[in-house]
Enzyme design. Sequence first.
Site, PDB file in Angstrom:
ATOM      1  N   LYS A 102       0.841  -1.213   0.000  1.00  0.00           N
ATOM      2  CA  LYS A 102       0.000   0.000   0.000  1.00  0.00           C
ATOM      3  C   LYS A 102       0.878   1.266   0.000  1.00  0.00           C
ATOM      4  CE  LYS A 102      -3.509   2.808   0.575  1.00  0.00           C
ATOM      5  NZ  LYS A 102      -4.535   3.103  -0.409  1.00  0.00           N
ATOM      6  N   LYS A 118       0.061  11.612   5.791  1.00  0.00           N
ATOM      7  CA  LYS A 118       0.382  10.496   6.702  1.00  0.00           C
ATOM      8  C   LYS A 118       1.035   9.351   5.912  1.00  0.00           C
ATOM      9  CE  LYS A 118      -2.886   7.712   6.939  1.00  0.00           C
ATOM     10  NZ  LYS A 118      -3.563   6.492   6.613  1.00  0.00           N
TER      11      LYS A 118
END
Length: 294
Positions: free
Chosen positions: A171, A239
Amino acid sequence: MTTVAVIGLGIMGAPMAANLIKAGFDVVVYNRSPEKVEQLVEQGARGAGDVAEAVREADVVLTMLPDSADVEAVVLGEGGVLDSARPGALLVDASTIRPDVSVRLAEAARARGFRAVDAPVSGGEAGAVEGNLSIMVGGEREDVEAARPVLEAVGSTVVHVGPAGSGQTVKAANQLIVAGTIELVAEALVFLEAHGVDTEAAVKVLAGGLAGNRILDRKAANMIAREFTPGFRVDLHHKDLGIVTSAAREAGVAIPLGAQVAQLMGALRADGHGSLDHSALLLLVEQLSGRRTR
Ligand code: NAD
């Protein structure tokens, strides 16, 4: 019937829970802000007032929370998933968090008699609504297979990529590619506009050639219209780029373009745009080019 507890009903978690209901699962939902629970109850879920109540009867616990600290609090915290779920329950964390945190959560779960997989997703809000997310799964093979029916109710591509934490590593690579592609599409659009070219026509022909990509297909029209309702918030991509840069550093791998786009995403956020869609990188390109439109 399999009972699935879904914790975190934001942009992604809510439509994923809705698709689990449609697929015939018994779905129990919990979210920190209760109005989101009500919306899912109207669609056929059972509502819970806290994490403990949500997971008590669950066979599978699906978490879809913003960041590593949120998942740690919900899973490891007092009255959290490990304190409250049935022994043997399967934890499926679909949030995007640090790979090392996923590894630690899987170890903690296993030590307390649970099974756990990391299953971050790609495909955005549209993919969550349409139930065709791409899901990268890390964990033991038998646990991944046990999670598959739930994952296939929310996604169309479900791939086991390795042991615990591997899903998050894949990811992170996904987020590197997406951020870089958005930045290049933003630069191309500002460049085309500066030349007075018909950008919609340009996007049409670009999308058919080697420059074609999903950002052009899914986001360029909104970028041209300066419509930046999320979607995927700048805060969250910031993030994720923190995860990417530190994971690259740990592996001793250079990501010069990734590092630049991480800086740009951080600057966009510092400029007060953290709650816009990540395609708002275009605003920064405009600003750097002296062509501010807002
Ligand atoms: P979001 O901010 O819309 O939703 C998060 C939800 O979690 C909110 O409803 C919030 O109230 C709830 N929440 C936070 N802490 C909680 C707690 N302790 N207990 C219960 N509920 C709590 O975020 P999102 O866009 O749905 O993203 C969720 C995760 O999925 C993130 O890790 C994100 O990076 C990832 N992701 C998002 C997208 C996207 O396009 N939005 C795509 C792929 C992956």
